[in-house]
Design a protein around this motif. Structure first.
Motif, short mmCIF file in Angstrom:
data_model
loop_
_atom_site.label_atom_id
_atom_site.label_comp_id
_atom_site.label_asym_id
_atom_site.label_seq_id
_atom_site.Cartn_x
_atom_site.Cartn_y
_atom_site.Cartn_z
N LEU A 184 0.84 -1.65 -0.50
CA LEU A 184 0.20 -0.06 0.20
C LEU A 184 1.32 1.19 -0.63
O LEU A 184 0.42 2.23 -0.55
CB LEU A 184 -0.99 0.12 1.12
CG LEU A 184 -1.99 1.00 0.86
CD1 LEU A 184 -2.72 1.69 0.26
CD2 LEU A 184 -2.53 0.86 2.33
N ARG A 185 1.68 1.55 0.92
CA ARG A 185 2.62 2.57 0.61
C ARG A 185 3.50 2.48 -0.41
O ARG A 185 3.87 4.46 -1.23
CB ARG A 185 4.17 1.92 2.08
CG ARG A 185 3.49 2.39 3.13
CD ARG A 185 3.98 2.27 4.38
NE ARG A 185 5.16 3.75 4.28
CZ ARG A 185 6.92 2.91 4.77
NH1 ARG A 185 6.84 2.54 5.44
NH2 ARG A 185 7.63 4.58 4.59
N SER B 198 0.33 4.18 -3.14
CA SER B 198 0.68 5.06 -2.72
C SER B 198 1.75 6.62 -3.58
O SER B 198 1.38 7.05 -3.90
CB SER B 198 0.36 6.08 -1.61
OG SER B 198 0.30 6.55 -0.15
N LYS B 199 3.90 5.70 -3.09
CA LYS B 199 4.39 6.91 -3.53
C LYS B 199 4.37 6.68 -4.91
O LYS B 199 4.41 8.08 -4.88
CB LYS B 199 5.63 6.09 -3.16
CG LYS B 199 6.08 6.19 -1.47
CD LYS B 199 6.69 5.12 -1.58
CE LYS B 199 8.03 5.81 -0.02
NZ LYS B 199 9.10 6.44 0.29
N SER C 102 0.98 9.37 -5.51
CA SER C 102 1.08 10.52 -5.24
C SER C 102 2.84 11.12 -6.13
O SER C 102 3.35 12.62 -5.93
CB SER C 102 1.25 10.85 -3.68
OG SER C 102 3.05 10.01 -3.40
#
Length: 117
Positions: free
Chosen positions: A45-46, A49-50, A53
């Motif tokens: 998930l991280r 997200s990176k 974004s």
């Protein structure tokens, strides 16, 4: 040369109606469950997200690998995100760049959208 990884194409057919409007069909449930299962891991998930974004809509693996696990583990998680149809990748020289697969966020958002009256 390595074999290309199988990638789920979330753009091949539109997904489903919002869950609040109609029950999800079996085929759509399989496709969407694979996407959410891939995102069910905090490291994935991280990473997702990176990438999502990142400026310009894509990120070099060299810029997103600082998620508290080793580089081989980052590669494994990115592979799982690709296999689930969430990310696409492109090798440029010695680096790999990642971007969201087309319409990934649209499919997830449409599925979870509340029904407006």
């Amino acid at each position: 040369m390595s074999k290309p990884l199988p990638v789920l194409d979330v753009t091949e057919t539109p997904c489903c109606a919002p869950l609040a409007r109609a029950p999800i069909g079996e085929a759509d449930a399989e496709r969407v469950a694979a996407m959410f299962k891939a995102l069910g891991d905090p490291v994935r998930l991280r990473l997702f997200s990176k990438v999502a974004s990142s400026e310009g809509g894509e990120a070099c693996v060299c810029d997103i690998q600082d998620v508290g696990v080793s580089q081989p583990t980052v590669s494994h998680h990115l592979k799982k995100l690709r296999e689930a149809g969430l990310l696409e990748s492109e090798r440029r020289g010695s680096w790999v760049y990642y971007r969201l697969a087309p319409s990934t966020l649209v499919v997830m958002a449409d599925l979870l959208a509340p029904v407006r009256t």
